[in-house]
Write an enzyme that holds these catalytic residues in place. Structure first.
Site, short mmCIF file in Angstrom:
data_model
loop_
_atom_site.label_atom_id
_atom_site.label_comp_id
_atom_site.label_asym_id
_atom_site.label_seq_id
_atom_site.Cartn_x
_atom_site.Cartn_y
_atom_site.Cartn_z
N GLU A 25 -54.81 -21.80 -26.13
CA GLU A 25 -54.70 -22.17 -24.56
C GLU A 25 -52.68 -23.11 -24.57
O GLU A 25 -52.90 -24.14 -24.06
CB GLU A 25 -55.53 -23.42 -24.20
N GLU B 138 -63.57 -18.49 -25.24
CA GLU B 138 -64.53 -19.93 -25.23
C GLU B 138 -64.88 -19.93 -23.71
O GLU B 138 -64.11 -18.95 -22.93
CB GLU B 138 -63.38 -20.87 -25.02
#
Length: 479
Positions: free
Chosen positions: A170, A379
């Protein structure tokens, strides 16, 4: 697109779950580990919910065999975890800490013993504090070499044991929250510095992939991106254009560089006029193009819906929801580009994240069509208030419903033509949810602790644990 019959999940589909070192390990200063930026940041008063930190977290460092045994009982095919850079190099570089390498080798061996595929994340936000102090971390090009040396150490040590690797987790989140919103380390609010640091992170990502090709030629590597596909608020073309702007500035700004080594033109020209484009040095473009990944990792939680924003638009300073008190949706944006709106067609979690399973399918299709890369969902999960009831029971039917609906969209995406390698839920056990403390629970396994008391940290299987076990056993046939 509707299908009369859905394709089956591939026989080698990686049914997995995920975690991050700072959020689960604890043992923050044991066995030679140096401090990370999160070890420092969480001690700043007011930065985290009730002052929580990862000093002890859920004590995975000492209980990893117990946790892996639970993974094996569930039948996990893959487990994605991150390595703490400052466990390997306490000051970010220099002499290797053998105790740190030994811990991760034991974890990897334990996973392999139970036929669980280890997926190693090289960087999940916990930069060694020493590098932040020495040269500003991601704001210095020196980090490209230091990150590469750290990665090479891991590639060489684990090349025969680990096939799947994730470079940066991320990047869009740790860069924007760290350098624009000042809600993550290094606690900065400066857009120019943000775009400069982001470009350096892109170069570090590409350099690590370039080294990986030489050391682990049979392995697979890619970044893990927090992707929230953009929707238009209405059919008004001005809103459609706003959504295009949001897709470019919020997603393609990273995904295009990962995949093609170039920044999207419209976004570049806009930022250039604002004086925000990063410094491009000779050799940068060639390095970025050399960093093409084998797959795109996708962390998916929600979509974003956008409307037209005039040049004189203003945005309220609404504080993000970190306490789970529903009804605090933030309508942010960039004046003249887009404004985010609440999508009334979607329900939200208690943390005001919009629940949109179909958005996962849309995102996977967009990546497939634009980049022609396999995708690994690294995720996806639901953070909620879980209640421990009598007889160690946790009834989290809401989590089962959430994950089921997303898995249904995964199967539809595969039927659409998406090359999907696997699906890692967030997370396997409950953990420290960064700024949200321990009350925002994501796991299949309840950890008996809260913000103010570590208690006994017993591992307690939730209802979702048994449900996901059946999903894996039937390769997604029984949801």
């Amino acid at each position: 697109m509707h299908h009369a019959k859905l394709d089956h999940f591939p026989d080698d589909f990686l049914w997995g779950s995920a975690s991050a070192a700072y959020q689960i390990e604890g043992a923050w200063d044991e066995d030679g580990k140096g401090p990370s930026v999160w070890d420092h940041f969480t001690k700043i008063p007011g930065k985290t919910f009730k002052g929580t930190n990862g000093d002890i977290a859920v004590d995975h460092y000492h209980r990893f065999k117990e946790d892996v045994a639970l993974m094996a009982e569930m039948g996990l095919k893959a487990y994605r975890f991150s390595i703490a850079w400052s466990r390997i190099f306490p000051t970010g570089k220099g002499e290797v800490n053998e105790a740190g390498l030994a811990f991760y080798e034991q974890l990897i061996d334990e996973l392999l013993k139970h036929d669980i595929e280890p997926i190693v994340t090289l960087y999940h936000w916990d930069l060694p504090q020493a590098l932040q102090d020495a040269y500003g971390g991601w704001e210095s090009r020196q980090i490209i070499e230091d990150f590469d040396a750290y990665c090479v150490t891991l590639f060489k040590r684990f090349k025969n044991k680990v096939k799947y690797w994730v470079t940066l987790n991320e990047q869009n989140v740790f860069i924007s929250h760290g350098y624009e919103h000042a809600s993550h380390p290094p606690n900065v609010s400066d857009k120019k510095r943000m775009y400069e640091a982001n470009h350096i992170a892109n170069l570090a990502n590409a350099k690590a992939i370039q080294s990986f090709r030489q050391i682990v030629p049979e392995g697979k590597i890619g970044p893990s991106f927090a992707y929230g596909p953009a929707y238009a608020y209405t059919s008004n073309p001005a809103d459609v254009l706003a959504a295009e702007n949001a897709e470019d500035l919020n997603s393609n700004w990273w995904l295009d560089v990962y995949s093609w080594g170039v920044y999207p033109k419209a976004a570049w020209k806009y930022l250039e006029k604002q004086g925000l484009t990063p410094t491009i040095e000779p050799g940068d473009e060639a390095l970025l193009k050399a960093g093409k990944p084998d797959f795109m990792g996708v962390n998916y939680y929600q979509t974003g819906t956008f409307t037209n924003s005039p040049l004189d638009d203003t945005f309220s300073n609404t504080k993000a929801n970190h306490d789970g008190k529903k009804g605090n949706f933030v309508e942010g944006g960039i004046a003249g580009q887009f404004k985010r709106k609440r999508n009334e067609a979607l329900e939200t979690t208690n943390w005001d994240w919009e629940i949109d399973p179909i958005g996962l399918r849309i995102g996977l299709r967009r990546i497939t069509s634009r980049y022609q890369l396999p995708v690994l969902v690294t995720e996806n999960g639901l953070g909620e208030f879980d209640k421990l009831e009598a007889n160690d029971t946790v009834n989290d039917d809401y989590r089962i419903d959430f994950i089921r609906k997303h898995i249904e969209q995964l199967q539809a995406a595969i039927t659409d033509g998406v090359d999907l390698l696997g699906y890692c839920t967030w997370s396997f056990t409950d953990l420290l949810s960064w700024l949200n403390g321990y009350q925002k629970r994501y796991g299949f396994v309840y950890i008996n602790r809260d913000e103010l008391d570590e208690k006994d940290m017993r591992r307690i299987k939730k209802q979702s644990f048994h449900w996901y076990k059946k999903v894996i056993e039937t390769n997604g046939e029984q949801l």
